[in-house]
Scaffold this motif. Structure first.
Motif, mmCIF file in Angstrom:
data_model
loop_
_atom_site.group_PDB
_atom_site.id
_atom_site.type_symbol
_atom_site.label_atom_id
_atom_site.label_comp_id
_atom_site.label_asym_id
_atom_site.label_seq_id
_atom_site.Cartn_x
_atom_site.Cartn_y
_atom_site.Cartn_z
ATOM 1 N N PHE A 1 -37.555 42.370 18.771
ATOM 2 C CA PHE A 1 -37.567 43.250 20.010
ATOM 3 C C PHE A 1 -36.911 44.824 19.448
ATOM 4 C CE2 PHE A 1 -32.733 43.675 21.074
ATOM 5 C CZ PHE A 1 -32.327 42.813 20.344
ATOM 6 N N SER A 2 -36.990 45.786 20.176
ATOM 7 C CA SER A 2 -36.607 46.993 19.929
ATOM 8 C C SER A 2 -35.150 47.068 20.512
ATOM 9 C CB SER A 2 -37.540 48.107 20.793
ATOM 10 O OG SER A 2 -36.836 49.355 20.753
ATOM 11 N N THR A 3 -34.538 48.109 19.750
ATOM 12 C CA THR A 3 -32.995 48.240 20.072
ATOM 13 C C THR A 3 -32.740 49.657 20.678
ATOM 14 O OG1 THR A 3 -32.455 48.497 17.713
ATOM 15 C CG2 THR A 3 -31.799 46.362 18.866
ATOM 16 N N VAL A 4 -33.824 50.471 20.818
ATOM 17 C CA VAL A 4 -33.615 51.756 21.429
ATOM 18 C C VAL A 4 -33.568 51.700 22.854
ATOM 19 C CG1 VAL A 4 -34.921 53.942 21.650
ATOM 20 C CG2 VAL A 4 -34.872 52.909 19.346
ATOM 21 N N GLY A 5 -32.211 51.595 23.588
ATOM 22 C CA GLY A 5 -32.226 51.208 24.848
ATOM 23 C C GLY A 5 -32.113 50.002 24.975
ATOM 24 N N PRO A 6 -31.862 49.705 26.106
ATOM 25 C CA PRO A 6 -31.431 47.911 26.484
ATOM 26 C C PRO A 6 -32.782 47.279 27.037
ATOM 27 C CG PRO A 6 -30.823 49.512 28.262
ATOM 28 C CD PRO A 6 -31.438 50.428 27.404
ATOM 29 N N GLY A 7 -33.651 47.916 27.065
ATOM 30 C CA GLY A 7 -35.114 47.259 27.800
ATOM 31 C C GLY A 7 -35.410 45.999 27.094
ATOM 32 N N ALA A 37 -51.786 39.132 42.271
ATOM 33 C CA ALA A 37 -50.790 40.134 42.484
ATOM 34 C C ALA A 37 -49.439 39.797 41.726
ATOM 35 C CB ALA A 37 -50.752 40.641 43.777
ATOM 36 N N PRO A 38 -48.872 40.451 40.693
ATOM 37 C CA PRO A 38 -47.672 40.252 40.161
ATOM 38 C C PRO A 38 -46.557 41.260 40.763
ATOM 39 C CG PRO A 38 -48.862 41.607 38.876
ATOM 40 C CD PRO A 38 -49.684 41.384 40.010
ATOM 41 N N VAL A 39 -45.150 41.180 40.166
ATOM 42 C CA VAL A 39 -44.295 41.895 40.448
ATOM 43 C C VAL A 39 -44.612 42.800 39.283
ATOM 44 C CG1 VAL A 39 -41.749 42.409 40.494
ATOM 45 C CG2 VAL A 39 -42.563 40.695 41.835
ATOM 46 N N ARG A 40 -44.510 43.890 39.379
ATOM 47 C CA ARG A 40 -44.859 44.858 38.063
ATOM 48 C C ARG A 40 -43.613 45.967 38.166
ATOM 49 N NH1 ARG A 40 -50.638 47.083 38.805
ATOM 50 N NH2 ARG A 40 -51.069 45.037 38.133
ATOM 51 N N ILE A 41 -43.058 45.839 36.830
ATOM 52 C CA ILE A 41 -41.983 46.735 36.606
ATOM 53 C C ILE A 41 -42.168 47.775 35.637
ATOM 54 C CG2 ILE A 41 -39.712 46.624 35.847
ATOM 55 C CD1 ILE A 41 -39.672 43.720 36.588
ATOM 56 N N ALA A 42 -41.878 49.094 35.815
ATOM 57 C CA ALA A 42 -41.927 50.287 34.887
ATOM 58 C C ALA A 42 -40.895 50.443 33.980
ATOM 59 C CB ALA A 42 -42.209 51.320 35.910
ATOM 60 N N TRP A 43 -41.164 50.730 32.840
ATOM 61 C CA TRP A 43 -40.459 51.067 31.601
ATOM 62 C C TRP A 43 -40.945 52.085 30.995
ATOM 63 C CZ3 TRP A 43 -35.390 50.279 31.625
ATOM 64 C CH2 TRP A 43 -34.775 50.607 30.382
ATOM 65 N N TRP A 44 -40.267 52.995 30.287
ATOM 66 C CA TRP A 44 -40.718 54.215 29.705
ATOM 67 C C TRP A 44 -41.495 53.904 28.247
ATOM 68 C CZ3 TRP A 44 -38.132 55.743 25.294
ATOM 69 C CH2 TRP A 44 -36.935 55.261 25.118
ATOM 70 N N THR A 45 -41.308 52.843 27.675
ATOM 71 C CA THR A 45 -41.807 52.817 26.438
ATOM 72 C C THR A 45 -41.884 51.148 26.117
ATOM 73 O OG1 THR A 45 -41.518 53.056 23.979
ATOM 74 C CG2 THR A 45 -39.614 52.665 25.162
ATOM 75 N N ASP A 46 -42.734 50.855 25.128
ATOM 76 C CA ASP A 46 -42.958 49.668 24.509
ATOM 77 C C ASP A 46 -41.610 49.099 23.984
ATOM 78 O OD1 ASP A 46 -44.190 47.178 23.505
ATOM 79 O OD2 ASP A 46 -43.875 48.060 21.551
ATOM 80 N N VAL A 47 -41.178 47.929 24.140
ATOM 81 C CA VAL A 47 -39.706 47.591 23.506
ATOM 82 C C VAL A 47 -40.048 46.411 22.571
ATOM 83 C CG1 VAL A 47 -38.668 48.115 25.734
ATOM 84 C CG2 VAL A 47 -39.396 45.986 25.444
ATOM 85 N N GLY A 48 -41.185 46.290 21.867
ATOM 86 C CA GLY A 48 -41.493 45.568 20.775
ATOM 87 C C GLY A 48 -41.501 44.024 21.212
ATOM 88 N N PHE A 49 -41.910 43.246 20.266
ATOM 89 C CA PHE A 49 -42.501 41.986 20.396
ATOM 90 C C PHE A 49 -41.080 41.083 20.724
ATOM 91 C CE2 PHE A 49 -43.565 37.563 19.097
ATOM 92 C CZ PHE A 49 -44.773 37.511 19.806
ATOM 93 N N PRO A 50 -41.300 40.403 22.108
ATOM 94 C CA PRO A 50 -39.923 39.925 22.594
ATOM 95 C C PRO A 50 -39.492 38.355 21.999
ATOM 96 C CG PRO A 50 -41.720 39.281 24.044
ATOM 97 C CD PRO A 50 -42.392 40.047 22.852
ATOM 98 N N THR A 51 -38.924 38.629 20.686
ATOM 99 C CA THR A 51 -38.336 37.415 20.032
ATOM 100 C C THR A 51 -36.912 38.109 19.450
ATOM 101 O OG1 THR A 51 -39.109 38.004 17.784
ATOM 102 C CG2 THR A 51 -40.258 36.495 18.938
ATOM 103 N N PRO A 52 -35.790 37.292 19.316
ATOM 104 C CA PRO A 52 -34.412 37.937 18.945
ATOM 105 C C PRO A 52 -34.541 38.741 17.601
ATOM 106 C CG PRO A 52 -34.495 35.738 19.551
ATOM 107 C CD PRO A 52 -35.686 36.080 19.368
ATOM 108 N N PHE A 53 -35.748 38.615 16.688
ATOM 109 C CA PHE A 53 -35.841 39.452 15.598
ATOM 110 C C PHE A 53 -36.730 40.481 15.626
ATOM 111 C CE2 PHE A 53 -35.852 34.762 15.620
ATOM 112 C CZ PHE A 53 -34.600 34.628 15.232
#
Lengths: 311, 513
Positions: free
Chosen positions: B35-41, B17-33
């Motif tokens: 990631f999504s900039t639509v919203g701060p997620g 069982a992990p800690v599960r966090i909800a967000w409303w959309t995918d926020v892109g691949f998590p590298t500094p290059f």
């Protein structure tokens, strides 16, 4: 017969050309540009120049179209302007989810509709027939998002039996995916069944009034046997109409996917439109159109094969 | 058929069982290059993988990769002493060379969340010491750059020409408390697992998952136990969860702002008196109370939120006064000449004010206020991308926007009105008056804290006079969480630069608060 196939091929070709043209033009007719969409606007000027050059943004449409045709011919749908991933990969990840949703709903609605329609045709006119016809028209005219909302309220909020969101968390198990896909499938099925039922009622009803079925009855065939004969005649037309209905179901699936947060092509398209992600919009349109055209054509082929008058 | 298709989306496996966090959309691949900039997620998720030189807790800036730092008297040279024994996820040591490489690499391949043009050079003094040379003094440097920019490993990114295209788990090597174990873009699913070699100790939460839940169903998702942390702007959740044995609600500082942006190049809204008439016409208190259902803070014409450490009350005020608004409009030549209830200009044309918005319901009370003083106020409802396009091209008179960032370092008073903010929703107007530009530059370059404070106060005064924007309200976010799984808290001034998200990496580290 051969002329019939030729006409079908010509129609397919014409539709294909229309799809390619619409596919290119539609994203570009949207107000806004990818470079000023919230996703890419923060990029510095250098990056904007690079994206402009790569996607020919700002170049004449003719030049963009020639480039687009060349890319499609090579099977290269480009990269997403937002996620920077190949469009084929982005679309490919969503495709199984939409296929699962649409094919299940379409099959369920067709079978259910056919059964209800046949029963209604067999019963003939009456109070119950009128009642269910009215109910079918009412349910069929409800927008999918409203139906989805009602189902969520009932099964997720009040009864707490099923998850409200359509995206299951990996690693997936069969029951988990089935639980998540259940409500979206029910929404689409309920929405599509009335149309199938009404069509099959008319088709079977019309055949039941044909003189040749008197002969069948006179030979002592059971009710089931009579209906079997009736369906043999009605099936080609039913399949053709089912093919046409498929396009409507794909469109409805886009709205249902959005409401449930279901990870299919409809959700992808919605996000891509908001982000003006031209390559992804084009990829989804192209794939969706090709799938619907192919499925419709296949159903037409089967219908022709089943119909002895054409065969 | 159904089973065959089901098989396509169902791989096998099992997990704890992990800690599960909800967000409303995918926020892109998590590298500094990528990631999504639509919203701060997207940028917040990066902070689980990567570390920065400094970090923030509930009291402000704290040492992080840098255990200490000092600034030159002129404010253009920062010397950071790095911690020893910090290692990358692949076990290699993190050194000053990596810091230098990161800044140099970001010059060629920008980290989209922060403008790094002020950094002139980065030098390695020794294995653990790095010197950052700025082109000019930049007061927000520590909070907006050193505590935000992720340090990336040279041995992973060296020689990579198109880093945004490189999207494989092996390149997500960072030095942060979590490693990326799985990313499923089609599901917006991220699985982060604890990095046991983390320099601040073994993370207490062993696994964090991010899942996509539509905005309208985040409350339901927490109630049903589908997720352990989710967000809403509805204040009613506080009553809903009151007395619940395990579910709690944490209200953030009101760092999300809703405001009217005026186009200063427009013949109508380019006139200061007209903007001031609007400020008198709009019942800011009423709008704030109605839209936020009592949870928001009414807007301040000086832009900074009351209660913020940089707030000054010494700004021009605009009482809700329709009579005064009508008087100002009459001064500009607008009167009801034909008795139809609407104002007309000297040439007889009706005073039409179009408000571009993506939130029709929130704009409605503003339109009613404007209509009460005789303006023919209309909403032009568009999607966010079209709104951003209209803002970027200056094709609007008034624009309604909401975005985060009203907190932390006050340099946003400069970036929002100079067209330099990375957040597309904060764009839309450039204030070119010499007085604004002077105070904006002075506050950014002030070395002495007292001088900076004075400049920031002056900037607020100028903004309240010029009114390039009319802030309607500031609202908090409400984070619903399962207290058995995690205990989130608020970062001072918001995460990074004014982001009201609560998954500060410190929350997941034992005893770090």
């Amino acid at each position: 017969m051969r002329a019939g196939w030729g006409a079908a091929a010509a129609r397919w070709l014409l539709l294909g050309v229309g799809v390619v043209l619409a596919n290119f033009a539609l994203p570009r007719l949207l107000p806004g540009s990818p470079l000023t969409a919230p996703e890419l606007a923060p990029l510095p000027a250098v990056a904007h120049q690079r994206i402009r050059a790569e996607y020919l943004l700002g170049r004449p449409w003719t030049e963009q179209f020639v480039h687009y045709l060349g890319s499609v011919a090579r099977g290269d749908l480009g990269r997403s302007l937002v996620s920077f991933r190949p469009v084929t990969q982005v679309v490919g990840e969503r495709l199984p989810w939409t296929l699962l949703l649409v094919s299940t709903s379409w099959t369920a609605a067709a079978v259910l509709g056919a059964v209800l329609g046949t029963l209604s045709a067999a019963k003939g006119q009456g109070r119950w027939t009128s009642a269910w016809l009215s109910a079918a028209v009412l349910i069929g005219s409800l927008p999918e998002f409203l139906l989805a909302g009602l189902l969520i309220l009932t099964f997720s909020v009040w009864l707490a039996l099923l998850p409200a969101s359509g995206a299951p968390v990996p690693p997936h198990s069969w029951d988990q995916v089935a639980r998540h896909v259940f409500l979206p499938v029910v929404t689409l099925t309920v929405s599509a069944t009335p149309a199938f039922a009404l069509v099959s009622r008319d088709l079977v009803g019309a055949v039941l009034r044909e003189p040749f079925l008197l002969t069948v009855r006179a030979k002592g065939a059971s009710s089931w046997g009579v209906l079997r004969h009736a369906w043999r005649c009605a099936l080609p037309s039913f399949l053709t109409l089912a093919g046409l209905r498929l396009a409507g179901l794909v469109t409805g699936a886009a709205a249902v996917e959005r409401v449930f947060g279901y990870p299919g092509l409809g959700s992808l398209l919605f996000d891509a439109v908001l982000q003006r992600d031209y390559p992804v919009i084009q990829g989804v349109f192209l794939l969706g159109s090709v799938l619907v055209l192919t499925a419709s054509t296949l159903l037409e082929v089967v219908a022709r094969w089943l119909d002895p008058r054409v065969r | 058929m159904f089973l065959l298709l089901l098989a396509l989306v169902v791989p096998a496996g099992g997990q704890e069982a992990p800690v599960r966090i909800a967000w409303w959309t995918d926020v892109g691949f998590p590298t500094p290059f990528a990631f999504s900039t639509v919203g701060p997620g997207g940028v917040v998720r990066l902070t689980l993988l990567y570390d920065s030189l400094l970090w923030k807790d509930d009291r402000g800036l704290i040492p992080w990769l840098a255990e200490s730092w000092r600034t030159s008297p002129g404010g253009t040279r920062y010397v950071f002493r790095l911690r020893r024994r910090v290692v990358w996820h692949d076990g290699r040591p993190l050194t000053a060379r990596d810091v230098r490489f990161s800044f140099a690499y970001f010059r060629r391949h920008p980290f989209r969340w922060v403008d790094l043009s002020v950094v002139q050079a980065v030098e390695v003094q020794d294995r653990d010491t790095v010197v950052v040379q700025l082109a000019r003094p930049f007061a927000p440097f520590l909070e907006n750059v050193a505590a935000v920019v992720p340090v990336i490993p040279e041995h992973v990114w060296r020689g990579v020409d198109t880093p945004e295209h490189l999207q494989d788990l092996v390149v997500t090597v960072g030095s942060g408390p979590y490693r990326l174990a799985e990313y499923r873009p089609e599901l917006g699913f991220y699985r982060f697992v604890a990095f046991d070699g983390y320099f601040r100790g073994r993370p207490g939460v062993r696994e964090i998952q991010y899942v996509v839940v539509p905005t309208a169903r985040q409350v339901l998702a927490v109630q049903s136990g589908e997720v352990d942390l989710a967000m809403t702007t509805a204040p009613e959740v506080q009553d809903l969860f009151r007395g619940h044995p395990s579910l709690r609600v944490l209200a953030t500082e009101p760092l999300s702002v809703a405001r009217l942006v005026f186009n200063l190049e427009h013949p109508l809204t380019g006139r200061k008196l007209f903007r001031q008439a609007v400020a008198h016409a709009v019942d800011v208190q009423g709008v704030a109370a109605l839209v936020t259902r009592g949870s928001g803070v009414p807007g301040n014409p000086g832009v900074v939120r009351p209660g913020d450490p940089w707030y000054t009350p010494q700004v021009r005020r605009y009482a809700f006064d329709p009579v005064r608004a009508r008087w100002l409009l009459r001064f500009l030549g607008y009167e009801d000449r034909d008795g139809d209830g609407f104002l007309e200009g000297p040439d007889g044309t009706r005073l039409v004010v179009e408000v571009v918005t993506s939130a029709a319901r929130e704009t409605e009370p503003v339109l009613r206020s404007l209509a009460q003083v005789g303006m023919d106020a209309r909403a032009r409802v568009v999607d966010p991308a079209t709104r951003a396009q209209l803002a970027a091209e200056g094709r609007f008179a008034v624009l309604y926007t909401t975005h985060v960032g009203a907190g932390g370092d006050p340099d946003y008073l400069r970036t929002w009105f100079s067209g330099e903010d990375a957040n597309a929703f904060a764009a839309g107007t450039v204030l070119r008056t010499p007085e604004f530009q002077r105070w904006a530059r002075l506050q950014a370059e002030a070395v002495d804290p007292a001088h900076r404070r004075r400049a920031v106060y002056q900037l607020q005064r100028v903004l309240s006079e010029e009114l390039p924007t009319l802030v309607l309200f500031y609202r908090p976010f409400y984070w619903m969480y399962d207290s058995r799984k995690l205990r989130p808290w608020n970062t001072r001034g918001g995460l990074l630069n004014g982001i009201p998200l609560v998954e500060n990496k410190l929350v997941f580290l034992p005893g770090s608060r």
